[in-house]
Design an enzyme around this catalytic site. Structure first.
Site, PDB file in Angstrom:
ATOM      1  N   ASP A  80      66.539  75.856  31.341  1.00  0.00           N
ATOM      2  CA  ASP A  80      67.684  75.123  30.782  1.00  0.00           C
ATOM      3  C   ASP A  80      67.190  74.065  29.789  1.00  0.00           C
ATOM      4  OD1 ASP A  80      66.593  73.426  32.658  1.00  0.00           O
ATOM      5  OD2 ASP A  80      68.480  73.005  33.709  1.00  0.00           O
ATOM      6  N   SER A  81      65.845  73.992  29.603  1.00  0.00           N
ATOM      7  CA  SER A  81      65.286  73.187  28.510  1.00  0.00           C
ATOM      8  C   SER A  81      65.736  73.742  27.161  1.00  0.00           C
ATOM      9  CB  SER A  81      63.757  73.161  28.589  1.00  0.00           C
ATOM     10  OG  SER A  81      63.247  74.475  28.730  1.00  0.00           O
TER      11      SER A  81
ATOM     12  N   ASP B  75      67.060  79.858  34.648  1.00  0.00           N
ATOM     13  CA  ASP B  75      67.575  78.647  35.299  1.00  0.00           C
ATOM     14  C   ASP B  75      69.082  78.731  35.514  1.00  0.00           C
ATOM     15  OD1 ASP B  75      65.681  76.705  35.961  1.00  0.00           O
ATOM     16  OD2 ASP B  75      65.498  76.016  33.885  1.00  0.00           O
TER      17      ASP B  75
ATOM     18  N   GLU C 280      67.148  73.782  40.924  1.00  0.00           N
ATOM     19  CA  GLU C 280      66.472  72.523  41.256  1.00  0.00           C
ATOM     20  C   GLU C 280      66.947  71.987  42.606  1.00  0.00           C
ATOM     21  OE1 GLU C 280      67.021  69.769  37.993  1.00  0.00           O
ATOM     22  OE2 GLU C 280      66.112  71.151  36.548  1.00  0.00           O
TER      23      GLU C 280
ATOM     24  N   GLU D 269      57.119  69.738  39.272  1.00  0.00           N
ATOM     25  CA  GLU D 269      57.092  69.074  37.968  1.00  0.00           C
ATOM     26  C   GLU D 269      56.748  67.593  38.103  1.00  0.00           C
ATOM     27  OE1 GLU D 269      60.381  69.991  35.384  1.00  0.00           O
ATOM     28  OE2 GLU D 269      59.795  68.468  33.918  1.00  0.00           O
TER      29      GLU D 269
HETATM   30  O1  KIV Z   1      63.820  74.258  31.898  1.00  0.00           O
HETATM   31  C1  KIV Z   1      62.582  74.305  31.890  1.00  0.00           C
HETATM   32  O2  KIV Z   1      61.942  74.523  30.844  1.00  0.00           O
HETATM   33  C2  KIV Z   1      61.884  74.081  33.148  1.00  0.00           C
HETATM   34  C3  KIV Z   1      60.387  73.996  33.099  1.00  0.00           C
HETATM   35  C4  KIV Z   1      59.954  72.746  32.465  1.00  0.00           C
HETATM   36  C5  KIV Z   1      59.772  74.186  34.419  1.00  0.00           C
HETATM   37  O3  KIV Z   1      62.483  73.978  34.163  1.00  0.00           O
END
Ligand code: KIV
Length: 272
Positions: free
Chosen positions: A52-53, A91, A123, A190
């Site tokens: 979700d980044s 995610d 998460e 993380e």
């Molecule tokens: O969303 C993401 O990129 C992540 C990673 C940083 C583990 O959850």
């Protein structure tokens, strides 16, 4: 004579657990689109995370909170079309699994049905236990995520190191054991102290994948744009840049602009 397509053996949730058992480290990167998924996959990456980044690096938001399930599905389906070997994990975005186990299952099912991905990530620990159980009982593999969980950024107040204090470290260790018991196939750790991450890695049989968690874990994950040096504004201590695409791309585009303006491009060989 028909061309014989070479069979590519897919990395699976089972094979990454076996990698940990054999002491083989796991390499994971984020991907959000077809072109980069194809590149990272052909380079041999084992896990592609449609993180979700994407909310930050693809859409320009300050946090991961705004991205929607439909947007994650769009990114994930594009990645699936680009990768033939990597295990693809997606995610569950903020607000699509926390309210109740039924909603968590519904969101996970949409990801699996509409993208063709192989697993989901979410998460949290104990608070999300029922949702995780519901998703796993429907046959969907789950990767956990503990430590700095960016969907809780407004509760944390900063993107700083987590679990420095004993109480938070204790909860994190308990959560890791619980995630394993619930049937998660891996856990992202993380931004936590390296010693704590190593202790967690030794306490579970499933792989722990670190980001800013030292090298006592079973694998590493980074955001693709960071690894490739696409931004010259983000330099956290845990990041190693393997390329400077910011410079390469800026220079290439500047050269193109110059050639267009000077009539150097297209030349005689580049036209019909
Ligand atoms: O969303 C993401 O990129 C992540 C990673 C940083 C583990 O959850």
């Amino acid at each position: 004579m028909s061309a014989i397509k070479k069979e590519v053996k897919r990395v699976t949730t089972k094979s990454v657990i076996e990698m940990k058992a054999k002491g083989e480290k796991i390499a994971m990167l984020t991907a959000y689109d077809y072109t980069f998924a194809k590149l990272l996959d052909s380079a041999g990456i084992e896990i592609l995370l449609v993180g979700d980044s994407a909310s930050n690096v693809m859409a320009g938001h300050d946090t991961t909170l705004p991205i929607t399930l439909d947007q994650m599905i769009y990114h994930a389906a594009s990645v699936v079309r680009g990768a033939e070997r990597a295990l693809i994990v997606v995610d569950l975005p903020f607000g699509t699994y926390q309210s109740n186990p039924q909603e968590a299952l519904h969101s996970a099912v949409r990801i699996m049905k509409e993208t063709g991905a192989h697993a989901i990530k979410l998460e949290g620990g104990k608070e999300e236990a029922e949702g995780i159980q519901r998703i796993i009982s429907a046959g969907i593999p789950v990767m956990g995520h503990l430590g700095l969980t960016p969907q809780s950024i407004h509760q944390f107040g900063s993107f700083g190191l987590r679990a420095k204090e004993e109480a938070e470290a204790k909860k994190l260790k308990e959560d890791a054991l619980l995630l394993e018991q619930l049937g998660c196939f891996a856990i992202v750790l993380e931004k936590i102290p390296a010693a704590l991450a190593a202790e967690v890695a030794q306490s579970v049989r499933i792989p722990t994948i670190g980001i800013g968690a030292g090298n006592g874990v079973d694998g590493q994950v980074l955001v693709m744009q960071d690894v490739l040096g696409m931004s010259n504004e983000f330099h956290p201590k845990f990041l190693r840049k393997y390329a400077n695409l910011h410079e390469t791309i800026t220079q290439a585009v500047a050269n193109y602009i110059q050639d267009v303006k000077s009539l150097d491009f297209p030349n005689e060989k580049e036209q019909y």
